[in-house]
Design a protein around this motif. Structure first.
Motif, short mmCIF file in Angstrom:
data_model
loop_
_atom_site.label_atom_id
_atom_site.label_comp_id
_atom_site.label_asym_id
_atom_site.label_seq_id
_atom_site.Cartn_x
_atom_site.Cartn_y
_atom_site.Cartn_z
N GLY A 34 -25.77 5.20 0.25
CA GLY A 34 -24.99 4.14 -0.36
C GLY A 34 -23.57 4.08 0.18
O GLY A 34 -23.00 3.00 0.39
N ALA A 35 -22.97 5.25 0.42
CA ALA A 35 -21.61 5.30 0.94
C ALA A 35 -21.54 4.69 2.34
O ALA A 35 -20.59 3.97 2.67
CB ALA A 35 -21.12 6.74 0.97
N ARG A 36 -22.55 4.97 3.13
CA ARG A 36 -22.57 4.40 4.49
C ARG A 36 -22.78 2.89 4.45
O ARG A 36 -22.26 2.17 5.31
CB ARG A 36 -23.65 5.09 5.31
CG ARG A 36 -23.30 6.52 5.69
CD ARG A 36 -24.43 7.24 6.37
NE ARG A 36 -24.02 8.57 6.80
CZ ARG A 36 -24.87 9.52 7.19
NH1 ARG A 36 -26.18 9.28 7.21
NH2 ARG A 36 -24.42 10.71 7.56
N GLU A 37 -23.54 2.44 3.47
CA GLU A 37 -23.75 0.99 3.34
C GLU A 37 -22.46 0.29 2.94
O GLU A 37 -22.12 -0.77 3.49
CB GLU A 37 -24.85 0.72 2.30
CG GLU A 37 -25.16 -0.76 2.12
CD GLU A 37 -26.24 -1.01 1.10
OE1 GLU A 37 -26.41 -2.18 0.69
OE2 GLU A 37 -26.93 -0.04 0.72
N LEU A 38 -21.74 0.87 1.97
CA LEU A 38 -20.49 0.25 1.51
C LEU A 38 -19.35 0.43 2.51
O LEU A 38 -18.46 -0.41 2.61
CB LEU A 38 -20.07 0.85 0.17
CG LEU A 38 -20.78 0.36 -1.08
CD1 LEU A 38 -20.20 1.05 -2.30
CD2 LEU A 38 -20.63 -1.16 -1.22
N ARG A 39 -19.36 1.57 3.17
CA ARG A 39 -18.32 1.92 4.14
C ARG A 39 -16.92 1.93 3.51
O ARG A 39 -15.94 1.60 4.16
CB ARG A 39 -18.36 0.98 5.36
CG ARG A 39 -19.56 1.23 6.23
CD ARG A 39 -19.51 0.45 7.52
NE ARG A 39 -19.85 -0.95 7.29
CZ ARG A 39 -20.00 -1.85 8.27
NH1 ARG A 39 -19.81 -1.50 9.53
NH2 ARG A 39 -20.31 -3.10 7.98
N GLN A 40 -16.86 2.35 2.26
CA GLN A 40 -15.57 2.50 1.60
C GLN A 40 -15.07 3.93 1.78
O GLN A 40 -15.81 4.88 1.53
CB GLN A 40 -15.68 2.17 0.12
CG GLN A 40 -15.86 0.70 -0.17
CD GLN A 40 -15.71 0.37 -1.65
OE1 GLN A 40 -15.15 1.15 -2.39
NE2 GLN A 40 -16.19 -0.80 -2.04
N PRO A 41 -13.82 4.10 2.21
CA PRO A 41 -13.30 5.44 2.51
C PRO A 41 -13.43 6.45 1.37
O PRO A 41 -13.69 7.63 1.61
CB PRO A 41 -11.83 5.17 2.85
CG PRO A 41 -11.82 3.77 3.37
CD PRO A 41 -12.86 3.05 2.57
N LEU A 44 -17.01 7.82 1.44
CA LEU A 44 -17.24 8.59 2.65
C LEU A 44 -16.50 9.93 2.59
O LEU A 44 -16.98 10.94 3.11
CB LEU A 44 -16.80 7.78 3.87
CG LEU A 44 -17.63 6.52 4.14
CD1 LEU A 44 -16.98 5.69 5.25
CD2 LEU A 44 -19.07 6.88 4.51
N TRP A 45 -15.33 9.93 1.95
CA TRP A 45 -14.60 11.18 1.74
C TRP A 45 -15.41 12.15 0.89
O TRP A 45 -15.50 13.34 1.20
CB TRP A 45 -13.25 10.88 1.08
CG TRP A 45 -12.59 12.08 0.47
CD1 TRP A 45 -12.12 13.18 1.12
CD2 TRP A 45 -12.33 12.30 -0.93
NE1 TRP A 45 -11.58 14.08 0.22
CE2 TRP A 45 -11.70 13.55 -1.04
CE3 TRP A 45 -12.57 11.54 -2.08
CZ2 TRP A 45 -11.30 14.08 -2.27
CZ3 TRP A 45 -12.18 12.06 -3.30
CH2 TRP A 45 -11.55 13.31 -3.39
N GLN A 46 -16.02 11.66 -0.19
CA GLN A 46 -16.81 12.55 -1.05
C GLN A 46 -17.98 13.16 -0.28
O GLN A 46 -18.29 14.35 -0.46
CB GLN A 46 -17.33 11.78 -2.26
CG GLN A 46 -18.10 12.65 -3.24
CD GLN A 46 -17.26 13.76 -3.85
OE1 GLN A 46 -16.25 13.50 -4.47
NE2 GLN A 46 -17.69 15.00 -3.64
#
Length: 294
Positions: A34-41, A44-46
């Motif tokens: 999901g993080a890669r889909e959203l690409r929100q920093p 991605l940090w988590q």
């Protein structure tokens, strides 16, 4: 998607706290996708924080240090203050296993200054004092935090971390009365692991800390039971560092081939993974020659 990610994150922490490796991996995998889909920093940090945590837990210290630095770089813009604290926590854990925790005394002092009302940082300082052989100073920190049976430590997200670290300190300085209080406080959480923050660092099974406390009190039977369960939990979590520490703690109670086997297993882990703190602890334990043991 963001609500789902938040659910994945908290479930990941829950799985980690219960020593459920398969559950942890499933939640981290779902969160990462999901993080890669959203690409929100922020998300991605988590992901980067968890990668460093897993590397430290597995005993890959150089990799963990690199990943912790990458997590800091990823998090400094979206979550600057928290990212800095998470990095400090991960670096403390790495340096502890490298036998270099003393290098961070100044940085830890700064965290204490910046967070005067968070006892977990003071317990980390007490741990540093133990790791650098300054037991009298560590005892003074324990005294400072032990007021009213440790009731002054807030029952917040840092509580179990602070109590577990104090368990290490009480065991190291041989404070049996405080060890008895800490054992009573930790016992309801025996089926958990010690997790810092949102999975920043995992300090392994609570049973290990209960075992150290029981040994400090002089209750050898209880200590053995705690250590047996800690071995099982840490093995299941593939927590090589915490498993080796548990083996060494347990070996101090035993004699004969079992003690020798535990020390040799920890020594082998230290050699394979280049873990100086565990190698040092293993060298300090004298289980005697095999022919003199039963």
């Amino acid at each position: 998607i963001e609500l789902i990610l938040q659910g994945n994150a908290w479930l990941a922490v829950d799985m980690l706290e219960h020593g459920d490796l398969a559950g942890l991996e499933a939640q981290v995998e779902a969160f990462t996708a999901g993080a890669r889909e959203l690409r929100q920093p922020l998300y991605l940090w988590q992901v980067a924080v968890w990668k460093a945590m897993r590397a430290l837990l597995a005993g890959h210290l150089s990799t963990a240090e690199r990943l912790a630095s990458e997590a800091l770089a990823a998090g400094i813009r979206p979550e600057g203050e928290t990212a800095t604290q998470y990095y400090a926590i991960q670096l403390l854990g790495i340096r502890r296993e490298q036998g270099r925790m003393g290098e961070l005394e100044s940085a830890l002092g700064q965290q204490l200054t910046n967070n005067p009302h968070r006892p977990a940082w003071r317990t980390a300082r007490a741990t540093l004092l133990v790791e650098t052989g300054r037991l009298d100073e560590a005892r003074a920190e324990l005294d400072r935090l032990a007021g009213h049976g440790f009731a002054e430590i807030p029952r917040d997200g840092d509580w179990i971390v602070a109590i577990a670290l104090l368990a290490d300190v009480a065991a190291a300085v041989g404070d049996a009365p405080r060890a008895a209080i800490l054992h009573e406080l930790l016992l309801p959480f025996a089926d958990r692991t010690v997790v810092i923050g949102l999975g920043t660092v995992c300090l392994g099974s609570v049973e290990r800390y209960l075992g150290r406390l029981a040994a400090a009190i002089g209750d050898e039977a209880a200590a053995r039971d705690h250590f047996e369960r800690a071995l099982e939990v840490n093995q299941g979590l593939q927590a090589a560092v915490q498993l080796a520490h548990t083996q060494l703690d347990y070996a101090r109670l035993l004699s004969g081939s079992r003690a020798r086997g535990l020390v040799e297993a920890a020594r082998s882990t230290a050699g394979d993974l280049h873990l100086p703190a565990i190698a040092r602890r293993a060298a300090e334990i004298d289980v005697g020659p095999a022919e003199n043991r039963v």
